[in-house]
Write a protein that holds these residues in place. Sequence first.
Motif, PDB file in Angstrom:
ATOM      1  N   LEU A 156       0.833  -1.210   0.000  1.00 40.19           N
ATOM      2  CA  LEU A 156       0.000   0.000   0.000  1.00 40.19           C
ATOM      3  C   LEU A 156       0.868   1.260   0.000  1.00 40.19           C
ATOM      4  N   ASP A 157       1.933   1.256   0.789  1.00 39.28           N
ATOM      5  CA  ASP A 157       2.846   2.401   0.797  1.00 39.28           C
ATOM      6  C   ASP A 157       3.507   2.588  -0.564  1.00 39.28           C
ATOM      7  N   ALA A 158       3.878   1.499  -1.202  1.00 43.06           N
ATOM      8  CA  ALA A 158       4.496   1.574  -2.525  1.00 43.06           C
ATOM      9  C   ALA A 158       3.515   2.126  -3.554  1.00 43.06           C
ATOM     10  N   LEU A 159       2.251   1.721  -3.464  1.00 43.58           N
ATOM     11  CA  LEU A 159       1.237   2.243  -4.381  1.00 43.58           C
ATOM     12  C   LEU A 159       1.012   3.737  -4.166  1.00 43.58           C
ATOM     13  N   ARG A 160       0.980   4.159  -2.912  1.00 44.34           N
ATOM     14  CA  ARG A 160       0.809   5.582  -2.609  1.00 44.34           C
ATOM     15  C   ARG A 160       1.975   6.394  -3.169  1.00 44.34           C
TER      16      ARG A 160
END
Length: 70
Positions: free
Chosen positions: A4-8
């Motif tokens: 999720l952090d990578a997508l953000r």
Amino acid sequence: MSVLDALREGARDFAWFVRGVMGEDAYEKYKAHCEADSAVGGAVLPMMTEREFWRDTTDRQESNPQGRCC
């Protein structure tokens, strides 16, 4: 780093890229240039507001048309 952090981070980077391509970051670049100029001791002129900046940009484009996509 989670998925999720990578997508953000990817979405934020993509948005930054699109803003640069579309010219939306022109006023921020103008402000940074004015602040750097005044810090170095350049001519201190009043900084345009964002509205004045975009009006000036549009006026210059209309008075001196150049090749552009739109």
